[in-house]
Design a protein around this motif. Sequence first.
Motif, mmCIF file in Angstrom:
data_model
loop_
_atom_site.group_PDB
_atom_site.id
_atom_site.type_symbol
_atom_site.label_atom_id
_atom_site.label_comp_id
_atom_site.label_asym_id
_atom_site.label_seq_id
_atom_site.Cartn_x
_atom_site.Cartn_y
_atom_site.Cartn_z
ATOM 1 N N UNK B 60 0.849 -1.207 0.000
ATOM 2 C CA UNK B 60 0.000 0.000 0.000
ATOM 3 C C UNK B 60 0.883 1.255 0.000
ATOM 4 N N UNK B 64 0.971 3.848 -2.881
ATOM 5 C CA UNK B 64 0.337 5.138 -2.574
ATOM 6 C C UNK B 64 0.854 6.282 -3.457
ATOM 7 N N UNK B 108 -7.149 -0.803 -2.358
ATOM 8 C CA UNK B 108 -6.679 0.573 -2.094
ATOM 9 C C UNK B 108 -7.607 1.590 -2.757
ATOM 10 N N UNK B 112 -9.909 4.227 -0.895
ATOM 11 C CA UNK B 112 -9.626 5.646 -1.149
ATOM 12 C C UNK B 112 -10.854 6.394 -1.665
#
Lengths: 124, 739
Positions: B60, B64, B108, B112
């Motif tokens: 992650x 990111x 993710x 998000x």
Amino acid sequence: MKKRQILLAEDDAMLASLLNYRLEKGGYEVILKNDGKEVKTWLNESLPDIIVSDIMMPYFSGIELVDYIRNELKSSIPIILISSASNEENVLSAFEMGANDFISKPVSPSELLVRVSREISRMN
Amino acid sequence: MNIELPTYKILFLVNSTTADTSILWNLTYLFLGLGFLYFVFILFIKNRLSRKAIKTASKRSELAPIISNFLFHSVEDTKDEQKEYVQLKIEIREYLRDSEFRKILSEILFDLQKDVSGTTEKRLFKLYRELDLHHDAFLKLKSWRWEVVSQGIIELTQMQVSESYQLITKFVNDKRGTIRKQAEIAAIKLRNEGIEHILDSTRYAISEWQQLKMIEALVSLKNYKPPRFKSWLISENKDVVLFALRLIKHYNQNDAVASITQLVKHKSDQIRLAAIQCIKDFNFVEAKTTLRSVFVNCSDEVKIQILGAIALFGDESDIPFLNGIAVKESNFLISSKARSAINSIAPGTVLPTKGITKTKTSGIELEIPLGKKEKPAINPTEETTTISITDEYLEIATRDDTEILEIDDVELVVEDNKEVEKDEVISEETSFDFEEMDVDTNSSIDKELGLLASENDDLMDKNPVVENIEDEYVKMDLEQKDAYLDKIDENIDSNQVELLEMIMEREDESELRFRAFKKFKQLKTFFPVKGIVEKELEQPVEESEAESQQIVEESLEQVIEQQVSEIGEEQQSVFYQLYQKANDLDSKLILIEQIESIGDEKEIVFLKTLLDAQNSKIVKHAKATIAALEKRLSGTSKETSEIKSIDDDAGVALNLNPNELDIESYEKIESTELNISFEIADDTENNEEKKDNKLPLELCFLYDELGINASEEKDDDFDFELSEEFFLNLKNQKERYEH
């Protein structure tokens, strides 16, 4: 020209990274902290130009942070709070403690950037 | 026969058999081994999960900045940034071959998506699709595991993959509830026509919570134009109808009056209630007739809702219907709601009756609750009123004395409701044509309905005889009136009672008024026994209380005289009551001894009753006293007769307080040489007045017997105490007689 320093306190790594990226891209120097304890330690050493903090953080909530900065550090640096709990009580508490602005999740990074720049221009 | 209990044998049987210890040990080792394996398995799973979590976290953090770069990339970026972007794209393509990486990337982006909004969110959705991550979600929809399918639906919905709409809508009628619910929400969120598809095709029930969730989803849609939901009011699915009603209400689609009104007749109470709620919300006054017509066959809950609706937009024409319900309905909640509805339409029509102190009113209160307008007095010659009402509630409201007499001469025509289907029970309505009721019928109905106003009616309806007497009396002059009042003494009847009342109320001359009052009080004392109507006096009398008290006492005396004869002989003795009230033996014996010195024939009767007493002492004393008393009375008959004559003249018994004897009596007593010392009252006139008020001592307990409470003033006048001298004198007298 020296970049304005922003202290970003956010426990969600992904969101923190995203906001960090956006703010850095917006021309700010971002100091990223993951919890309230880290923020407090860092604040004892130096003060940023502006603080962007999540309200719900481990060890030290955003509202407590505002209280600490205003009453302990006696600083008037702009503070923008982010919270998913956009209830009236939290917002009012934050403003009573001396927060300058409030932004609720889901956050629009662009919007946050605008708010940060507005607070800095006010400070100037 | 003795039975031997083989107790020692039982103990022998209880003994357990010897077990092989090696088996026990083997079992112990087995369970210990299983426990250890289980513990190792848990540790293994935990470690695996934490390793996975660490790996995911590192991936992650690795991803990111890449994602951020993708999300915030623009063509205006610098050349270096553009280069970096291209490099990252190549890198990520490589990564995407790994299914684990794809899974993490999907997670993710999915996470998000919850935290970002605006253009970033849009870019996120775009990135999700560009990376072909939605294909993984499509594969999830094919899974046999409900949680995977559900996850896939959620992912596709949240990432706004509109192409998945067709795939997801297939799950709207899935037998698995969770998937079904997820699919419904997804269908709404993915396309604007999603709700229509659900309402058209769903075969399963839609829970209330799900309905709310779907409305929430609809609200979140941008630029959404809701369809006319009345189209789904004809659905065979009860929940679709309910949801459609809810949506109609939510989007204020008030063009569905006819359909919603029709739903009031639905067999489902839930739909009925929802329809009535809609009617109330949209103020569909047109539905009132239907509401009234279906009322009879509805459940209590629906009835209350209907009454609520009528209260909201009803008018005066609904009051008879509501009154009928208030009277007829056995369910308190419904009747109460009906009354509340009446008050909503015409405030103040129904007044509180519970816990209200009743006040005497001069006449019956008649009120026709036709709104704020007051209906004129009932007149049989007037035109008849037409009131619409269902036969079920054809009733006349009856309430307490302060309440409402409702329908008298009315023509009741029940409207034929066009909207009600003939084959339904609801439509059973009857037409009534009532002719004007005659007086007898009217009064009989009143009686049947409990309109007990007879007492008041008596007061209202004037007796013609009394009227004549009153007229005559009014024409008389003062002397004639005076003479007339004297005449009432001689010949009294119920008409004259009324006349006396009239005089007390209207006579200008205070003296005449007082005389009438005096006579009336006398009648008041005696006539209730004879059954003459007694009426409470409303007007206060200005004359002094003492005078009226005197009148009452006079009446009392007459009553007492009548009652004396009815009392047993032994009870006429003053000692009877004293004896009854004596608690201990000594007191009783003292009383018996006292009788010897002051008793007379009445006491002998009383003493004879004591001869049957259980206590021997009492019997002995009684015997002795009787003998002594008889001896005394026979020996002193002459003197006694003289004393009696004095008593008669004075109007008091021998044992009365000497204060109450007048001079004349005193002189007579003196002449008998009894030498009884009395204190003589100076005011002889006063004594003269008082003597009529005094009772013989042996009658003093009659007040108690008759349940009469004499005034305190009166009690003060009685004094039973006898001075020592009195007894000494009596003793002397006795001795003298014996000599």
